[in-house]
Design a protein around this motif. Structure first.
Motif, PDB file in Angstrom:
ATOM      1  N   ILE A  27       0.821  -1.225   0.000  1.00  0.00           N
ATOM      2  CA  ILE A  27       0.000   0.000   0.000  1.00  0.00           C
ATOM      3  C   ILE A  27       0.851   1.270   0.000  1.00  0.00           C
ATOM      4  O   ILE A  27       0.577   2.183  -0.782  1.00  0.00           O
ATOM      5  CB  ILE A  27      -1.031  -0.030   1.144  1.00  0.00           C
ATOM      6  CG1 ILE A  27      -2.099  -1.062   0.805  1.00  0.00           C
ATOM      7  CG2 ILE A  27      -1.643   1.335   1.370  1.00  0.00           C
ATOM      8  CD1 ILE A  27      -3.140  -1.254   1.854  1.00  0.00           C
ATOM      9  N   PRO A  28       1.885   1.400   0.815  1.00  0.00           N
ATOM     10  CA  PRO A  28       2.706   2.629   0.722  1.00  0.00           C
ATOM     11  C   PRO A  28       3.357   2.806  -0.642  1.00  0.00           C
ATOM     12  O   PRO A  28       3.503   3.931  -1.116  1.00  0.00           O
ATOM     13  CB  PRO A  28       3.756   2.439   1.818  1.00  0.00           C
ATOM     14  CG  PRO A  28       3.148   1.500   2.778  1.00  0.00           C
ATOM     15  CD  PRO A  28       2.295   0.584   1.956  1.00  0.00           C
ATOM     16  N   ASN A  29       3.773   1.722  -1.271  1.00  0.00           N
ATOM     17  CA  ASN A  29       4.380   1.834  -2.598  1.00  0.00           C
ATOM     18  C   ASN A  29       3.387   2.330  -3.625  1.00  0.00           C
ATOM     19  O   ASN A  29       3.727   3.137  -4.491  1.00  0.00           O
ATOM     20  CB  ASN A  29       4.959   0.487  -3.039  1.00  0.00           C
ATOM     21  CG  ASN A  29       6.212   0.136  -2.281  1.00  0.00           C
ATOM     22  OD1 ASN A  29       6.927   1.015  -1.836  1.00  0.00           O
ATOM     23  ND2 ASN A  29       6.466  -1.149  -2.128  1.00  0.00           N
ATOM     24  N   VAL A  30       2.151   1.868  -3.552  1.00  0.00           N
ATOM     25  CA  VAL A  30       1.127   2.300  -4.502  1.00  0.00           C
ATOM     26  C   VAL A  30       0.817   3.778  -4.313  1.00  0.00           C
ATOM     27  O   VAL A  30       0.729   4.537  -5.281  1.00  0.00           O
ATOM     28  CB  VAL A  30      -0.139   1.434  -4.352  1.00  0.00           C
ATOM     29  CG1 VAL A  30      -1.295   2.013  -5.145  1.00  0.00           C
ATOM     30  CG2 VAL A  30       0.136   0.008  -4.773  1.00  0.00           C
ATOM     31  N   THR A  31       0.673   4.228  -3.082  1.00  0.00           N
ATOM     32  CA  THR A  31       0.356   5.635  -2.848  1.00  0.00           C
ATOM     33  C   THR A  31       1.523   6.542  -3.201  1.00  0.00           C
ATOM     34  O   THR A  31       1.327   7.658  -3.653  1.00  0.00           O
ATOM     35  CB  THR A  31      -0.067   5.869  -1.387  1.00  0.00           C
ATOM     36  OG1 THR A  31       0.973   5.424  -0.518  1.00  0.00           O
ATOM     37  CG2 THR A  31      -1.343   5.138  -1.061  1.00  0.00           C
ATOM     38  N   LYS A  32       2.755   6.059  -3.016  1.00  0.00           N
ATOM     39  CA  LYS A  32       3.930   6.857  -3.362  1.00  0.00           C
ATOM     40  C   LYS A  32       4.009   7.063  -4.869  1.00  0.00           C
ATOM     41  O   LYS A  32       4.392   8.131  -5.336  1.00  0.00           O
ATOM     42  CB  LYS A  32       5.184   6.166  -2.838  1.00  0.00           C
ATOM     43  CG  LYS A  32       6.467   6.921  -3.136  1.00  0.00           C
ATOM     44  CD  LYS A  32       7.678   6.282  -2.479  1.00  0.00           C
ATOM     45  CE  LYS A  32       7.936   4.914  -3.035  1.00  0.00           C
ATOM     46  NZ  LYS A  32       9.174   4.297  -2.554  1.00  0.00           N
ATOM     47  N   HIS A  33       3.643   6.064  -5.623  1.00  0.00           N
ATOM     48  CA  HIS A  33       3.749   6.153  -7.076  1.00  0.00           C
ATOM     49  C   HIS A  33       2.577   6.895  -7.717  1.00  0.00           C
ATOM     50  O   HIS A  33       2.675   7.293  -8.870  1.00  0.00           O
ATOM     51  CB  HIS A  33       3.887   4.766  -7.688  1.00  0.00           C
ATOM     52  CG  HIS A  33       5.188   4.108  -7.357  1.00  0.00           C
ATOM     53  ND1 HIS A  33       6.400   4.607  -7.769  1.00  0.00           N
ATOM     54  CD2 HIS A  33       5.480   3.000  -6.640  1.00  0.00           C
ATOM     55  CE1 HIS A  33       7.375   3.845  -7.325  1.00  0.00           C
ATOM     56  NE2 HIS A  33       6.851   2.851  -6.631  1.00  0.00           N
ATOM     57  N   SER A  34       1.494   7.102  -7.001  1.00  0.00           N
ATOM     58  CA  SER A  34       0.361   7.798  -7.612  1.00  0.00           C
ATOM     59  C   SER A  34       0.696   9.251  -7.933  1.00  0.00           C
ATOM     60  O   SER A  34       0.254   9.781  -8.950  1.00  0.00           O
ATOM     61  CB  SER A  34      -0.871   7.707  -6.716  1.00  0.00           C
ATOM     62  OG  SER A  34      -0.685   8.442  -5.533  1.00  0.00           O
ATOM     63  N   ASP A  82      -5.331  15.485 -13.607  1.00  0.00           N
ATOM     64  CA  ASP A  82      -5.617  15.380 -12.179  1.00  0.00           C
ATOM     65  C   ASP A  82      -6.393  16.590 -11.661  1.00  0.00           C
ATOM     66  O   ASP A  82      -6.865  16.590 -10.534  1.00  0.00           O
ATOM     67  CB  ASP A  82      -4.341  15.165 -11.367  1.00  0.00           C
ATOM     68  CG  ASP A  82      -3.362  16.335 -11.459  1.00  0.00           C
ATOM     69  OD1 ASP A  82      -3.644  17.308 -12.185  1.00  0.00           O
ATOM     70  OD2 ASP A  82      -2.304  16.261 -10.810  1.00  0.00           O
TER      71      ASP A  82
END
Length: 105
Positions: A27-34, A82
């Motif tokens: 989850i932290p990796n996904v939010t960091k890459h968004s 965005d």
């Protein structure tokens, strides 16, 4: 002895623990890459608007404003996908965003 085909409570708890650890890692990796994905989408939009500025300039022999591009239907809106940055065009026909985009590593 009965032949019961099923999972014990301990086996189920171990599976839940493994799934929880995987979620905590991903989850932290996904939010960091968004944020990086949003910046790349905005940069692609800026590049597309820059191409439209050049096309308008070739056809009309002047650098357009954002409203000129919208009126001539070269672009539909003046915001990045965005929705947080507005595209601007300076007097030399260079497209940028307001606020400026953050550089990504």
């Amino acid at each position: 002895m009965k032949n019961e085909n099923g999972f014990t409570l301990i086996e189920m708890m171990i599976v839940m623990l493994i799934i929880s650890v995987l979620l905590i890692i991903t989850i932290p990796n996904v939010t960091k890459h968004s944020a990086n994905i949003n910046n790349k989408g905005c940069q692609a939009f800026v590049d597309m608007v820059q191409a439209q500025v050049q096309s308008y300039q070739i056809e009309n022999n002047k650098f357009p404003t954002v409203s000129d591009l919208k009126e001539a239907k070269y672009i539909n809106n003046d915001k990045c996908p965005d929705g947080t940055k507005v595209v601007t065009i300076d007097s030399n026909g260079i497209v940028s965003t307001d606020p400026p985009m953050q550089s990504t590593p």
